[in-house]
Each structure stands twice: as structure tokens, then as C-alpha cells.
Design a protein around this motif. Structure first.
Motif, mmCIF file in Angstrom:
data_model
loop_
_atom_site.group_PDB
_atom_site.id
_atom_site.type_symbol
_atom_site.label_atom_id
_atom_site.label_comp_id
_atom_site.label_asym_id
_atom_site.label_seq_id
_atom_site.Cartn_x
_atom_site.Cartn_y
_atom_site.Cartn_z
ATOM 1 N N ASP A 192 41.162 62.033 51.046
ATOM 2 C CA ASP A 192 42.534 61.880 50.557
ATOM 3 C C ASP A 192 43.076 60.475 50.750
ATOM 4 O O ASP A 192 44.206 60.195 50.354
ATOM 5 N N GLN A 193 42.292 59.610 51.366
ATOM 6 C CA GLN A 193 42.738 58.240 51.613
ATOM 7 C C GLN A 193 42.381 57.333 50.443
ATOM 8 O O GLN A 193 41.303 57.449 49.856
ATOM 9 N N GLU A 194 43.289 56.427 50.120
ATOM 10 C CA GLU A 194 43.053 55.494 49.015
ATOM 11 C C GLU A 194 43.723 54.156 49.301
ATOM 12 O O GLU A 194 44.837 54.105 49.816
ATOM 13 N N VAL A 195 43.031 53.076 48.973
ATOM 14 C CA VAL A 195 43.619 51.745 49.079
ATOM 15 C C VAL A 195 43.354 51.008 47.769
ATOM 16 O O VAL A 195 42.302 51.181 47.147
ATOM 17 N N VAL A 196 44.325 50.218 47.349
ATOM 18 C CA VAL A 196 44.210 49.447 46.112
ATOM 19 C C VAL A 196 44.637 48.013 46.385
ATOM 20 O O VAL A 196 45.684 47.777 46.999
ATOM 21 N N GLU A 197 43.835 47.061 45.942
ATOM 22 C CA GLU A 197 44.152 45.646 46.167
ATOM 23 C C GLU A 197 43.532 44.827 45.041
ATOM 24 O O GLU A 197 42.500 45.191 44.479
ATOM 25 N N THR A 198 44.158 43.707 44.743
ATOM 26 C CA THR A 198 43.632 42.809 43.710
ATOM 27 C C THR A 198 43.287 41.450 44.310
ATOM 28 O O THR A 198 44.066 40.895 45.081
ATOM 29 N N ALA A 199 42.121 40.951 43.958
ATOM 30 C CA ALA A 199 41.696 39.613 44.361
ATOM 31 C C ALA A 199 41.768 38.710 43.131
ATOM 32 O O ALA A 199 41.490 39.156 42.013
ATOM 33 N N SER A 200 42.146 37.457 43.341
ATOM 34 C CA SER A 200 42.300 36.533 42.206
ATOM 35 C C SER A 200 41.617 35.204 42.490
ATOM 36 O O SER A 200 41.550 34.765 43.636
ATOM 37 N N ALA A 201 41.122 34.573 41.449
ATOM 38 C CA ALA A 201 40.475 33.270 41.573
ATOM 39 C C ALA A 201 40.718 32.455 40.313
ATOM 40 O O ALA A 201 40.717 32.994 39.207
ATOM 41 N N VAL A 202 40.933 31.164 40.494
ATOM 42 C CA VAL A 202 41.116 30.259 39.356
ATOM 43 C C VAL A 202 39.741 29.825 38.855
ATOM 44 O O VAL A 202 38.883 29.414 39.647
ATOM 45 N N VAL A 203 39.534 29.923 37.559
ATOM 46 C CA VAL A 203 38.263 29.531 36.953
ATOM 47 C C VAL A 203 38.496 28.320 36.061
ATOM 48 O O VAL A 203 39.350 28.350 35.173
ATOM 49 N N HIS A 204 37.743 27.251 36.302
ATOM 50 C CA HIS A 204 37.839 26.031 35.500
ATOM 51 C C HIS A 204 36.656 25.997 34.528
ATOM 52 O O HIS A 204 35.497 25.985 34.952
ATOM 53 N N PHE A 205 36.957 25.991 33.250
ATOM 54 C CA PHE A 205 35.917 26.040 32.223
ATOM 55 C C PHE A 205 35.499 24.640 31.770
ATOM 56 O O PHE A 205 36.328 23.737 31.647
ATOM 57 N N ALA A 206 34.206 24.488 31.509
ATOM 58 C CA ALA A 206 33.680 23.209 31.020
ATOM 59 C C ALA A 206 34.111 22.992 29.574
ATOM 60 O O ALA A 206 34.421 23.938 28.853
ATOM 61 N N ASP A 207 34.125 21.739 29.177
ATOM 62 C CA ASP A 207 34.493 21.388 27.803
ATOM 63 C C ASP A 207 33.249 21.517 26.922
ATOM 64 O O ASP A 207 32.650 20.527 26.509
ATOM 65 N N VAL A 208 32.868 22.731 26.649
ATOM 66 C CA VAL A 208 31.638 23.003 25.912
ATOM 67 C C VAL A 208 31.798 22.675 24.431
ATOM 68 O O VAL A 208 32.900 22.706 23.877
ATOM 69 N N SER A 209 30.674 22.384 23.795
ATOM 70 C CA SER A 209 30.680 22.038 22.368
ATOM 71 C C SER A 209 30.676 23.295 21.506
ATOM 72 O O SER A 209 30.394 24.395 21.978
ATOM 73 N N ASP A 210 30.967 23.106 20.221
ATOM 74 C CA ASP A 210 30.911 24.226 19.280
ATOM 75 C C ASP A 210 29.511 24.830 19.242
ATOM 76 O O ASP A 210 29.349 26.048 19.173
ATOM 77 N N ALA A 211 28.488 23.951 19.285
ATOM 78 C CA ALA A 211 27.105 24.421 19.236
ATOM 79 C C ALA A 211 26.777 25.285 20.455
ATOM 80 O O ALA A 211 26.099 26.314 20.345
ATOM 81 N N GLU A 212 27.280 24.871 21.623
ATOM 82 C CA GLU A 212 27.034 25.654 22.843
ATOM 83 C C GLU A 212 27.731 27.013 22.765
ATOM 84 O O GLU A 212 27.181 28.032 23.209
ATOM 85 N N ILE A 213 28.929 27.015 22.216
ATOM 86 C CA ILE A 213 29.649 28.279 22.062
ATOM 87 C C ILE A 213 28.877 29.227 21.157
ATOM 88 O O ILE A 213 28.718 30.417 21.464
ATOM 89 N N ILE A 214 28.381 28.710 20.034
ATOM 90 C CA ILE A 214 27.627 29.530 19.088
ATOM 91 C C ILE A 214 26.394 30.134 19.762
ATOM 92 O O ILE A 214 26.104 31.330 19.624
ATOM 93 N N GLU A 215 25.664 29.288 20.520
ATOM 94 C CA GLU A 215 24.455 29.764 21.192
ATOM 95 C C GLU A 215 24.794 30.800 22.259
ATOM 96 O O GLU A 215 24.110 31.825 22.393
ATOM 97 N N TYR A 216 25.853 30.537 23.011
ATOM 98 C CA TYR A 216 26.213 31.456 24.087
ATOM 99 C C TYR A 216 26.648 32.806 23.527
ATOM 100 O O TYR A 216 26.208 33.862 23.994
ATOM 101 N N VAL A 217 27.476 32.774 22.514
ATOM 102 C CA VAL A 217 27.931 34.023 21.903
ATOM 103 C C VAL A 217 26.758 34.770 21.272
ATOM 104 O O VAL A 217 26.661 35.999 21.365
#
Length: 200
Positions: free
Chosen positions: A112-137
Motif C-alpha cells: 500500500d506504500q507509494e512514492v513519486v518523484e521526478t528527476a530533471s537534467a539539462v541536455v545540451h544538443f550538438a549543432d548537427v548537420s542536416d545530413a546527420e539528422i537524416i542518417e540518425y532518423v
């Protein structure tokens, strides 16, 4: 020994727990994530985690059930899983060179016990190229992960840095879990697989 159940189909969450010495049973919740909405990313992550945890825990009252969910807050919007290639590509065109706040909700339930918590982190994204985006997707990796990226797979090269616990970005914060299990009177090391614990 308390049995640990992971209410998530995420390979990254399972791998993170295993690396931390815990091998949980995986039970997918079946919760429809798209049915839940909120204007607050942290609250949404927590609500989704709670829904997953409760869906599994109702049939596992004697087990420690862990439910998690992640969303990315970016420029006033909430990004979950892109779902399709067009959405993933458009998202990366916006994310590149910028930063977002990744929230991972955690819900733990034992009896019957429950705990709820949220963890957060800032993510810095690289300035990827259009070609890299296409390949990754095209790889398919970003389609079914929160925010449309990973930090432990192909997407790792496209992340410049993380402020906060990097486990939060993989979808489950191990340091936070250690604190939360203490609320149930459990020691984190008691959840380790026998091979990691000294003989008593």
C-alpha cells in the motif's frame, strides 16, 4: 529478499538497473501514454510513471514495482516520443545547437506504500548537420524514445553535455531510486543480485 519489477519495456532502463546490480522482472504496463496530457512537463512525467507503476502493481502487491517515464521540455513545448520519421527530423532541426530540460518521473510501490518523484537534467544538443539528422532518423533509434534522442546509443555523439544525473536522461535515475527505496525501509544494497552482496 524483495523482488523488483520494472514496469517498462525500455531496454535502456533495464540495462541501467542491471549495471547497478539489480536484475528486475520486466512487466510492460500497457498504459496508453498518448491519453495523458499536461501543460507541466515534470507533472506529466510523474503522472505517466505513476500510471505505469499502478497498472503493474495491482497484481504484484508483494513486489517492489518501479514505473518510469520521460519527457523533454523545450521552448515551452513538451516532447514525448516522435513516433514517426518526419516528426523526429523536424524536432532535431529545432533542437540542434540548443538545450532542453529532460524530466523523468519515478513511481515506486510496495504493497500500500507509494512514492513519486521526478528527476530533471539539462541536455545540451550538438549543432548537427542536416545530413546527420537524416542518417540518425533513418536508423530508427529516435522514433520511440522521449525527446527523440538517446544518450546511450547512436544519439550519444549528438549530445554536447548534460547538467545533472546522466541516468535521468537514460530514463531512470539510480541515485534517486536509492533515496526512494529508503522510504520503504529498504537498503539499496539489499536489492543487489546475490553475486554482488557479500556473504552474511
Amino acid at each position: 529478499m524483495t523482488k523488483v519489477v520494472l514496469a517498462s519495456a525500455s531496454p535502456a532502463r533495464l540495462a541501467t538497473l542491471r549495471a547497478a546490480g539489480i536484475t528486475p522482472e520486466v512487466v510492460v504496463s500497457g498504459v496508453d501514454e498518448s491519453a495523458m496530457t499536461s501543460h507541466d512537463a515534470a507533472n506529466l512525467a510523474a503522472a505517466l510513471a505513476q500510471a505505469k507503476c499502478r497498472a503493474v502493481a495491482k497484481d504484484r502487491p508483494g513486489d517492489l514495482v518501479i514505473g518510469c517515464d520521460s519527457v523533454l521540455a523545450f521552448e515551452g513545448e513538451i516532447f514525448g516520443k516522435p513516433g514517426d520519421a518526419r516528426t523526429a527530423a523536424a524536432r532535431w532541426q529545432r533542437l540542434r545547437g540548443k538545450s532542453g530540460l529532460l524530466h523523468t518521473g519515478h513511481c515506486l510501490r510496495l504493497g500500500d506504500q507509494e512514492v513519486v518523484e521526478t528527476a530533471s537534467a539539462v541536455v545540451h544538443f550538438a549543432d548537427v548537420s542536416d545530413a546527420e539528422i537524416i542518417e540518425y532518423v533513418s536508423s530508427g533509434e529516435p522514433l520511440q524514445v522521449a525527446g527523440g534522442f538517446t544518450v546511450d546509443g547512436l544519439g550519444s555523439a549528438f549530445i554536447r553535455g548534460i547538467e545533472g544525473d546522466h541516468h535521468t536522461v537514460t530514463g531512470i535515475s539510480v541515485p534517486l531510486l536509492r533515496e526512494l527505496v529508503a522510504d520503504f525501509g529498504l537498503r539499496w544494497t539489499d536489492l543487489w543480485d546475490p553475486a554482488h552482496r557479500r556473504a552474511r
